[in-house]
Design a protein around this motif. Structure first.
Motif, PDB file in Angstrom:
ATOM      1  N   SER A  26       2.844   2.031   1.128  1.00 23.65           N
ATOM      2  CA  SER A  26       2.975   2.470   2.509  1.00 23.65           C
ATOM      3  C   SER A  26       3.793   3.752   2.496  1.00 23.65           C
ATOM      4  O   SER A  26       4.729   3.887   1.691  1.00 23.65           O
ATOM      5  CB  SER A  26       3.679   1.403   3.355  1.00 23.65           C
ATOM      6  OG  SER A  26       2.920   0.217   3.397  1.00 23.65           O
ATOM      7  N   CYS A  40       6.407   3.287  -0.493  1.00 25.89           N
ATOM      8  CA  CYS A  40       6.993   1.980  -0.784  1.00 25.89           C
ATOM      9  C   CYS A  40       5.907   1.031  -1.284  1.00 25.89           C
ATOM     10  O   CYS A  40       4.840   0.928  -0.674  1.00 25.89           O
ATOM     11  CB  CYS A  40       7.649   1.399   0.472  1.00 25.89           C
ATOM     12  SG  CYS A  40       9.062   2.353   1.074  1.00 25.89           S
ATOM     13  N   THR A  81       3.486  -2.059  -1.984  1.00 25.64           N
ATOM     14  CA  THR A  81       2.990  -3.190  -1.211  1.00 25.64           C
ATOM     15  C   THR A  81       2.615  -4.316  -2.175  1.00 25.64           C
ATOM     16  O   THR A  81       2.739  -4.175  -3.398  1.00 25.64           O
ATOM     17  CB  THR A  81       1.754  -2.788  -0.393  1.00 25.64           C
ATOM     18  OG1 THR A  81       0.690  -2.460  -1.309  1.00 25.64           O
ATOM     19  CG2 THR A  81       2.054  -1.585   0.483  1.00 25.64           C
ATOM     20  N   GLU A  82       2.142  -5.430  -1.616  1.00 29.52           N
ATOM     21  CA  GLU A  82       1.732  -6.554  -2.462  1.00 29.52           C
ATOM     22  C   GLU A  82       0.589  -6.169  -3.400  1.00 29.52           C
ATOM     23  O   GLU A  82       0.442  -6.743  -4.476  1.00 29.52           O
ATOM     24  CB  GLU A  82       1.310  -7.739  -1.580  1.00 29.52           C
ATOM     25  CG  GLU A  82       2.452  -8.383  -0.809  1.00 29.52           C
ATOM     26  CD  GLU A  82       3.486  -9.003  -1.727  1.00 29.52           C
ATOM     27  OE1 GLU A  82       3.100  -9.590  -2.754  1.00 29.52           O
ATOM     28  OE2 GLU A  82       4.685  -8.886  -1.420  1.00 29.52           O
ATOM     29  N   GLU A  83      -0.215  -5.197  -2.986  1.00 31.10           N
ATOM     30  CA  GLU A  83      -1.348  -4.778  -3.811  1.00 31.10           C
ATOM     31  C   GLU A  83      -0.889  -4.139  -5.126  1.00 31.10           C
ATOM     32  O   GLU A  83      -1.657  -4.055  -6.082  1.00 31.10           O
ATOM     33  CB  GLU A  83      -2.212  -3.773  -3.046  1.00 31.10           C
ATOM     34  CG  GLU A  83      -2.895  -4.342  -1.822  1.00 31.10           C
ATOM     35  CD  GLU A  83      -4.014  -5.312  -2.189  1.00 31.10           C
ATOM     36  OE1 GLU A  83      -4.573  -5.178  -3.294  1.00 31.10           O
ATOM     37  OE2 GLU A  83      -4.319  -6.190  -1.368  1.00 31.10           O
ATOM     38  N   SER A  84       0.360  -3.690  -5.180  1.00 23.92           N
ATOM     39  CA  SER A  84       0.844  -2.998  -6.370  1.00 23.92           C
ATOM     40  C   SER A  84       1.358  -3.957  -7.436  1.00 23.92           C
ATOM     41  O   SER A  84       1.722  -3.536  -8.526  1.00 23.92           O
ATOM     42  CB  SER A  84       1.970  -2.032  -5.990  1.00 23.92           C
ATOM     43  OG  SER A  84       3.132  -2.745  -5.602  1.00 23.92           O
ATOM     44  N   ARG A  86      11.675   3.899   6.667  1.00 24.58           N
ATOM     45  CA  ARG A  86      10.898   3.373   7.798  1.00 24.58           C
ATOM     46  C   ARG A  86      11.626   3.529   9.118  1.00 24.58           C
ATOM     47  O   ARG A  86      11.127   3.089  10.154  1.00 24.58           O
ATOM     48  CB  ARG A  86      10.602   1.890   7.566  1.00 24.58           C
ATOM     49  CG  ARG A  86       9.897   1.586   6.281  1.00 24.58           C
ATOM     50  CD  ARG A  86       9.409   0.165   6.223  1.00 24.58           C
ATOM     51  NE  ARG A  86      10.475  -0.838   6.313  1.00 24.58           N
ATOM     52  CZ  ARG A  86      10.248  -2.131   6.373  1.00 24.58           C
ATOM     53  NH1 ARG A  86       9.002  -2.575   6.379  1.00 24.58           N
ATOM     54  NH2 ARG A  86      11.239  -2.989   6.430  1.00 24.58           N
ATOM     55  N   ARG A 108      -4.445   1.148  -1.400  1.00 23.74           N
ATOM     56  CA  ARG A 108      -3.563   0.326  -0.562  1.00 23.74           C
ATOM     57  C   ARG A 108      -2.383  -0.265  -1.333  1.00 23.74           C
ATOM     58  O   ARG A 108      -1.919  -1.355  -1.034  1.00 23.74           O
ATOM     59  CB  ARG A 108      -4.359  -0.787   0.110  1.00 23.74           C
ATOM     60  CG  ARG A 108      -5.479  -0.282   1.011  1.00 23.74           C
ATOM     61  CD  ARG A 108      -6.152  -1.445   1.725  1.00 23.74           C
ATOM     62  NE  ARG A 108      -6.716  -2.413   0.792  1.00 23.74           N
ATOM     63  CZ  ARG A 108      -7.880  -2.276   0.191  1.00 23.74           C
ATOM     64  NH1 ARG A 108      -8.637  -1.204   0.436  1.00 23.74           N
ATOM     65  NH2 ARG A 108      -8.321  -3.200  -0.630  1.00 23.74           N
ATOM     66  N   CYS A 109      -1.896   0.443  -2.328  1.00 23.83           N
ATOM     67  CA  CYS A 109      -0.755  -0.038  -3.107  1.00 23.83           C
ATOM     68  C   CYS A 109       0.586   0.407  -2.518  1.00 23.83           C
ATOM     69  O   CYS A 109       1.636  -0.084  -2.939  1.00 23.83           O
ATOM     70  CB  CYS A 109      -0.853   0.444  -4.559  1.00 23.83           C
ATOM     71  SG  CYS A 109      -2.102  -0.451  -5.523  1.00 23.83           S
ATOM     72  N   SER A 115      12.019  -9.156   4.884  1.00 27.62           N
ATOM     73  CA  SER A 115      11.672  -7.797   4.485  1.00 27.62           C
ATOM     74  C   SER A 115      11.949  -7.590   3.003  1.00 27.62           C
ATOM     75  O   SER A 115      13.029  -7.917   2.512  1.00 27.62           O
ATOM     76  CB  SER A 115      12.491  -6.783   5.298  1.00 27.62           C
ATOM     77  OG  SER A 115      12.336  -5.477   4.771  1.00 27.62           O
ATOM     78  N   ASN A 170       9.931  -3.096  -7.751  1.00 28.49           N
ATOM     79  CA  ASN A 170       9.352  -3.518  -6.493  1.00 28.49           C
ATOM     80  C   ASN A 170      10.399  -3.560  -5.402  1.00 28.49           C
ATOM     81  O   ASN A 170      11.605  -3.458  -5.661  1.00 28.49           O
ATOM     82  CB  ASN A 170       8.692  -4.903  -6.631  1.00 28.49           C
ATOM     83  CG  ASN A 170       7.207  -4.793  -6.911  1.00 28.49           C
ATOM     84  OD1 ASN A 170       6.474  -4.148  -6.179  1.00 28.49           O
ATOM     85  ND2 ASN A 170       6.767  -5.404  -8.001  1.00 28.49           N
TER      86      ASN A 170
END
Length: 592
Positions: free
Chosen positions: A581, A54, A56-59, A427, A578-579, A526, A551
């Motif tokens: 999870s 999934c 993350t904000e880094e992506s 999740r 870290r892009c 979420s 996203n």
């Protein structure tokens, strides 16, 4: 013949030999059966368990697009270099990435199914209003005015930011001048059935028009009976009870001034428990007193919400688009009201994604827009509501009533490859508790099957195997109330547009699964959240314009089971740590 004679001479050895051959055959058959069974079980495991990455904000990165020569700050989407890397991986035969699963958001009209109404749930009070109420907040009521505030309030609201030269400026849309009125609801013409009946309740009305001249034409008078229509109906009594209730028990009981007292006081509930009393001051919020008891502080004007409701009356198609004028060098020169194009941009794209929009956007002429998107607001009633609506001169009111009946049975419809690919399911914050997910064959064929929430099924007496009639339509970005659709909000049903109509003629869908969420009404924070009115169908089962993006819950990277570490190393080597999870639903625990 000689062989049989030899066996007959030594019957004991013959029997033993036959037994050994039989045993060997049995062992062989058992081993083959076990081998095939294990293989089949492993295949079922691989089909059942999904490893999902999934974003993350880094992506994400900030995206820009150009509309009519103006560069517009659009929002956050997948980093294009990262997206290209993922596409390359997905295209490789037997690679780490099995699929890039994009979900598409439609709205489903289910005439036989009543959606869960947020006002039945204390927890829903903290969800964004544009999501929890839309499109169930449409209302048509007969109201007798009891008061008109002589003060006119101008209001201007923002729409989007644009770039002029090196500077960011804003395009603004004048929302209206607003006249505050009060009245008593005398008749409910159309209201989503989950709301408490407001007949006899006090109602706060905000009548919004372009200017004072338009307001004067309405000729509103105290004591007059009026038919009113709006798209943001609010149960203010619910809002008050939600705000001051510290638990579900308080919320379910009518608000009473007997429970309002000095800070630190308590009252005894029906079960004999001591509970904090409400208190009110000129400030709001939660306060803890000297002895550690928590009480709720709210402003005195909130007391007007007791047994009250509210509605805004506004025909936004008649309001102007205000833009900041710039000269040839891009420097601001003032404000323009464009009387010929009082609207923002009308999308004609087949897929309302960022990639598809750039070349498929055009301005709509004001007269055309007003004809298509006009909404009635308030009109005097001299006879019955039925006679008023039957009058051909009031066709716009009859149309609004038809649209509202559709809005009240509208559901967020997510077309997905597999329910298990969704972030909250991956999740384990949502799970199918009855029935099953879509099979590979149903996914491939776009079968007419669906998965709905257990709560929605219980409220409507539905179960596995039942059929529901579903018609889907796309949200129309030219309806002002639909503009909350973006990747940062929960999936919500769109207000119906009779200009666009339905995408299909409707069909029966079989319920094959029921899901349950850990927090049905607490998903607003979420990126993968959704509310229990959401309906899931196979991706190929529906078609037409849809909302999607790269996203949040709209994109899942489906990996080969057990390949998380290898995939993460691949990303790290490309500079994208870290892009994502990773969630494998417990596959790694049973893989051995």
């Amino acid at each position: 013949m000689n062989s049989f004679r030899q066996l007959a001479r030594r019957p004991l050895k013959a029997v033993l030999g036959l037994a050994l051959v039989t045993l060997a055959a049995a062992v062989f058959v058992t081993c083959m059966g076990q081998y095939l069974s294990v293989g089949q079980f492993r295949q079922e495991v691989e089909e059942t368990y999904s490893t999902v990455a999934c974003p993350t904000e880094e992506s994400k990165k900030l995206f820009f697009e150009t509309v009519s020569g103006i560069e517009t700050r659009y929002g956050f989407d997948m980093n294009p270099d990262l997206w290209e890397l993922l596409q390359d991986q997905a295209a490789q035969e037997g690679g780490l990435v099995l699929a890039l699963s994009n979900s598409r958001l439609y709205t489903a009209y289910l005439p036989e199914v009543s959606p869960l109404n947020y006002t039945d749930h204390w927890e829903a009070a903290y969800n964004p209003a544009q999501v929890r109420g839309a499109p169930y907040s449409c209302a048509m009521l007969a109201v007798r005015l009891t008061g008109i505030d002589p003060q006119i309030e101008p209001k201007v609201g923002g729409w989007l930011e644009v770039k002029s030269g090196d500077d960011w400026i804003k395009i603004l849309r004048q929302d209206a001048v607003i006249l505050h009125c009060e009245g008593i609801v005398e008749q409910v013409v159309a209201l989503q059935e989950g709301f408490a009946d407001p007949t006899g309740r006090r109602i706060e009305l905000d009548v919004a028009v372009w200017d004072q001249e338009e307001l004067d034409k309405l000729g509103l008078e105290t004591g007059g009976l009026y038919l009113v229509y709006g798209r943001d109906y609010k149960d203010l009594d619910y809002e008050l009870r939600s705000e001051v209730s510290l638990d579900q028990l308080n919320f379910e009981q009518p608000f009473s001034m007997d429970k309002v007292s000095d800070r630190g006081s308590h009252w005894t509930d029906p079960q004999g428990n001591q509970r904090p009393l409400y208190s009110y001051e000129n400030t709001e919020g939660d306060v803890t007193n000297e002895i550690g008891s928590k009480y709720t502080v709210f402003s005195p004007d909130k007391l007007d919400w007791v047994n009250a409701c509210g509605l805004t009356l506004c025909d936004r198609s008649a309001l102007p688009l205000i833009t900041k004028a710039v000269d040839e060098t891009g420097h601001p020169t003032g404000w323009n009201v464009d009387p010929e194009h009082r609207v923002w941009y009308h999308s004609i794209s087949e897929a309302l994604s960022l990639e598809a929009r750039n070349d498929l956007i055009e301005p709509v002429d004001a007269a055309e827009y007003m004809q298509c998107y006009h909404a009635p607001t308030i009109a005097p009633l001299t006879g019955s509501v039925e006679d008023f609506l039957a009058d051909p001169a009031h066709r716009d009111w009859a149309q609004a009533l038809e649209d509202t009946k559709i809005d009240h049975h509208a559901f967020p419809l997510l077309a997905v490859d597999k329910v298990g690919y969704q972030g909250d399911f991956a999740r384990q914050q949502a799970r199918i508790v009855e029935g099953r997910d879509f099979t590979p064959r149903e996914q491939a064929e776009g079968s007419r099957v669906c998965v709905i929430s257990q709560s929605l099924a219980a409220a409507n007496g539905l179960t596995i195997g039942d059929q529901i009639t579903l018609r889907n339509y796309s949200f129309d970005p030219n309806i002002y109330e639909n503009n909350g659709f973006d990747s940062d909000t929960l999936p919500a049903g769109a207000f119906y547009s009779h200009t666009q109509g339905f995408n299909d003629e409707g069909a029966a869908y079989t319920i094959v699964g029921l899901y349950r969420q850990d927090n049905e009404w607490h998903n607003e924070e979420s990126a993968y959240g959704f509310l229990p009115n959401t309906v899931f169908v196979p991706s190929g089962a529906v078609s037409g314009d849809a909302y999607t993006c790269n996203n949040g819950m709209y994109l899942s990277i489906v990996l080969k089971n057990g390949s998380q570490e290898e995939f993460e190393q691949l990303l790290k080597d490309a500079g994208f740590s870290r892009c994502f999870s990773y969630y494998d639903q417990g596959y790694s625990k049973i893989a051995g």
